[in-house]
Write an enzyme that holds these catalytic residues in place. Structure first.
Site, mmCIF file in Angstrom:
data_model
loop_
_atom_site.group_PDB
_atom_site.id
_atom_site.type_symbol
_atom_site.label_atom_id
_atom_site.label_comp_id
_atom_site.label_asym_id
_atom_site.label_seq_id
_atom_site.Cartn_x
_atom_site.Cartn_y
_atom_site.Cartn_z
ATOM 1 C CG HIS A 189 -2.296 -0.820 0.850
ATOM 2 N ND1 HIS A 189 -2.734 -1.386 2.392
ATOM 3 C CD2 HIS A 189 -2.824 -1.105 -0.052
ATOM 4 C CE1 HIS A 189 -3.891 -2.154 1.610
ATOM 5 N NE2 HIS A 189 -3.877 -2.102 0.110
ATOM 6 N NE ARG A 296 -5.048 -3.405 -16.085
ATOM 7 C CZ ARG A 296 -4.196 -2.894 -16.636
ATOM 8 N NH1 ARG A 296 -4.094 -1.322 -16.352
ATOM 9 N NH2 ARG A 296 -3.248 -3.153 -17.388
ATOM 10 C CD GLU A 431 -6.150 -9.913 -22.033
ATOM 11 O OE1 GLU A 431 -5.696 -9.425 -21.201
ATOM 12 O OE2 GLU A 431 -7.389 -10.640 -21.783
ATOM 13 C CG ASP A 455 -2.667 -11.543 -19.703
ATOM 14 O OD1 ASP A 455 -1.655 -12.034 -18.922
ATOM 15 O OD2 ASP A 455 -3.625 -10.831 -19.406
ATOM 16 C CB CYS A 502 -5.298 -1.601 -23.657
ATOM 17 S SG CYS A 502 -5.862 -3.075 -23.638
HETATM 18 C C1 PEP Z 1 -2.844 -6.824 -20.984
HETATM 19 O O1 PEP Z 1 -2.984 -8.088 -20.601
HETATM 20 O O2 PEP Z 1 -2.081 -6.393 -21.864
HETATM 21 C C2 PEP Z 1 -3.753 -5.954 -20.231
HETATM 22 C C3 PEP Z 1 -4.082 -4.805 -20.847
HETATM 23 O O3 PEP Z 1 -4.595 -6.637 -19.230
HETATM 24 P P1 PEP Z 1 -3.899 -6.885 -17.779
HETATM 25 O O4 PEP Z 1 -2.584 -6.165 -17.617
HETATM 26 O O5 PEP Z 1 -4.791 -6.140 -16.982
HETATM 27 O O6 PEP Z 1 -3.688 -8.256 -17.610
HETATM 28 MG MG MG Z 2 -4.418 -9.121 -19.440
#
Ligand code: PEP
Ligand code: MG
Length: 576
Positions: A189, A296, A431, A455, A502
């Protein structure tokens, strides 16, 4: 020079203020049975006092940093009211005749050890809250009033064994140049708060307190996770120069906020922000985001004992949509599992959690949770443009099933006569290599794609994104990842479907010409990365980017790709 974990970026130069906390002396005697009632009274008064103190910190934190940061102290209030914990403390007083201080210490120590032993980075870090609460109650029992850091007389770099969340919340922003702790990780935190406060921080610097004393000159490099004690004059000069450059560069980048992300030959890109709480909208807009490319939603579910209900979700999501004032918000459905387990939900004990029950798989199995969230998204759509996307899709079947539930939810809302947007576009995150390879098939049905390179890289290269031992193998410039991105761009273009990106790669300045050259028009990233990415876009032509992408796709090694891209995008040298 000490090396730790860079928990919050930036450079600070200043004098050290060592902040240690002597362990309070606890009583060693046992109670006279006649004193048990009095001891119980002492315990409950100290707990009430602690509740009032934590509540005050919570309100102050909320006012300064927003409800998300304030929620950390909600966790502490929940601990203070935990019936099991309190029952165990009471039993030690009533049955073993322990004084309240010892009873609190024994019980909280046991929970701290349990949490530390989970081996889970995120849950494990919550031990700090139990320790913070336990110490507070004991101090109240002993009548100890700590001199809080809030009363610091002058600017300094705070060095401590660890900082409790309440210590961090009370750090005076104008006095604390940076902080350094011996313990803690990136997700503690204190580290999260340091990033919100924009205070450079290095954590996990083992044994630094044996070498540093109050008044020493320090340099803290939050980017590299370095702490220099009494550096030589030449080194100090170098860091001073870098600090000046950073300040100038930040100012220059901020000036870009209202300029469009447009290339020299007029090709326009859309730059978005990835956020997870309504309070972050303000920062996203301040950095120039024109869309929330990834919201998210996990944060709303984490760190609480219950599931957020529909009305609460509608309020939160509507708040985000309203604050964006007509700019679109892409909400991602719950992406729990993998590195973000939810104790109540994630099945636990999975041998390969990243290949297990996560993302859309979990939502399709828990339709109650899924439907509530979809209803909330659709209803938030009444306040402004919303898009919905599903995480971790590997095939058409999952998309169809999820879409069918969405259609059902739409009908239910209409029948109930509630206000909602019936035309919200629905997309998926790419992903997994599976989704990337069949983009052409998916493109006939989905409205848009967003590539999650975080991912996608881990699944393509078979490298766990959280495993330090194989971290050197994790590279989004691997030709396999690049070919998949190209395939997604082409597959989607055939059906004229929009593709954005993203993952972290979108905020990597050297990736920008490549991604543009591959045909991506929307990049969504951490808000702070937007200005630099915009600067790169404004320095290029679309034609250059296309040519470069073509050349890069012919390269055989990630290193060659990096070198080629870095040569195109001159990243200001850090001048170490
Ligand atoms: C990703 O996997 O690139 C993504 C944006 O999702 P997260 O990082 O939340 O898994
Ligand atoms: Mg992801």
């Amino acid at each position: 020079m000490f090396k730790g974990i860079g928990a919050s970026p930036g450079i600070a130069i200043g004098t050290a203020l060592v902040y240690t906390r002597p362990e309070p002396e606890l009583p060693t005697h046992t109670l006279d049975p006649d004193d048990v009632a009095r001891e119980m009274y002492r315990l409950s008064s100290s707990i009430s006092e602690a509740r009032a103190q934590v509540n005050a910190i919570r309100m102050r934190t909320e006012a300064q940093l927003g409800t998300e940061q304030g929620a950390i102290f909600q966790t502490q209030l929940t601990i203070l009211e935990d019936p099991i914990l309190l029952g165990e403390i009471t039993a030690l007083i009533k049955e073993e005749y322990l004084p309240a201080e010892l009873a609190v210490k024994q019980v909280t120590d046991r929970y701290i050890a349990l949490l530390k032993g989970t081996g889970d980075e995120v849950i494990g870090e919550r031990w700090a809250d139990v320790a913070d609460v336990g110490r507070r109650v004991i101090n109240n029992l002993l009548g100890i009033r700590r001199i809080p850091l809030a009363t610091m007389a002058h600017e300094a770099i705070v060095v401590a064994p660890d900082l409790t969340p309440s210590d961090t919340a009370q750090l005076p922003r104008d006095k604390v140049l940076a902080f350094v702790t011996e313990h803690g990780g990136r997700t503690s935190h204190s580290a999260i708060m340091a990033r919100s406060l924009e205070i450079p921080a290095v954590v996990g610097v083992g044994n630094i307190l044996t070498r540093v004393k109050t008044g020493d000159n320090l340099v803290v490099d939050g980017d590299e996770g370095l702490v220099l004690i009494n550096p030589e004059i030449l080194t100090l000069e170098k860091y001073k120069k870098r600090l000046t450059q950073l300040r100038l560069a930040n100012q220059e980048l901020k000036n870009l906020r209202d300029l469009p992300a447009i290339t020299k030959d007029g090709y326009r890109m859309e730059l978005g922000a990835n956020i997870g709480t309504p309070e972050e909208v303000e920062g996203a807009l301040a950095y120039g985001a024109v869309v929330i490319g990834l919201y998210r939603t996990e944060f709303l579910y984490l760190g609480r004992p219950d599931m957020p209900g529909e009305e609460e979700q509608v309020a939160v999501y509507t708040g985000v949509v309203e604050r964006m004032k007509g700019r679109p918000v892409v909400f991602r459905t719950l992406d729990i599992g993998g590195d973000k387990p939810l104790p109540d939900l994630s099945s636990g004990g999975e041998v390969n959690p990243f290949l297990g029950w996560r993302g859309i798989r979990l939502s399709l199995d828990r339709k109650d949770i899924f439907k509530t969230q979809l209803r909330a998204f659709l209803r938030a759509g009444a306040a402004g443009p919303v898009r919905i996307m599903f995480p971790l899709v590997v095939g058409l079947q999952e998309y169809r099933e999820a879409k069918e539930i969405l259609v059902q939810v739409r009908e239910e809302l209409a029948a109930q006569g509630l206000a909602f947007d019936p035309h919200i576009p629905v997309g998926i995150m790419v992903e997994t290599p599976a989704a990337a390879v069949i983009t052409d098939l998916l493109a006939r049905e989905v409205d848009f794609f967003s590539i999650g390179t975080n991912d996608l890289t881990q699944y393509t290269l078979a490298v766990d994104r959280t495993n330090e031992q194989v971290a050197h193998l994790y590279d989004h410039y691997h030709p396999a990842v690049l070919r998949l991105i190209e395939q997604v761009a082409k597959g989607a273009a055939k059906e004229k479907k929009k593709v954005s990106i993203c993952g972290e790669m979108a905020g990597d300045p050297i990736a920008v010409p490549l991604l543009m050259g591959l045909g991506l028009r929307e990049l969504s990233m951490a808000p702070g990365a937007i200005p630099r990415v915009k600067q790169v876009i404004r320095s290029l032509t679309a034609e250059d980017a296309r040519k470069l992408a073509g050349e890069v796709l012919g390269l055989k090694e990630p290193m060659a790709v990096r070198e080629k891209l870095a040569a195109k995008v001159r990243v200001p040298d850090k001048e170490k």
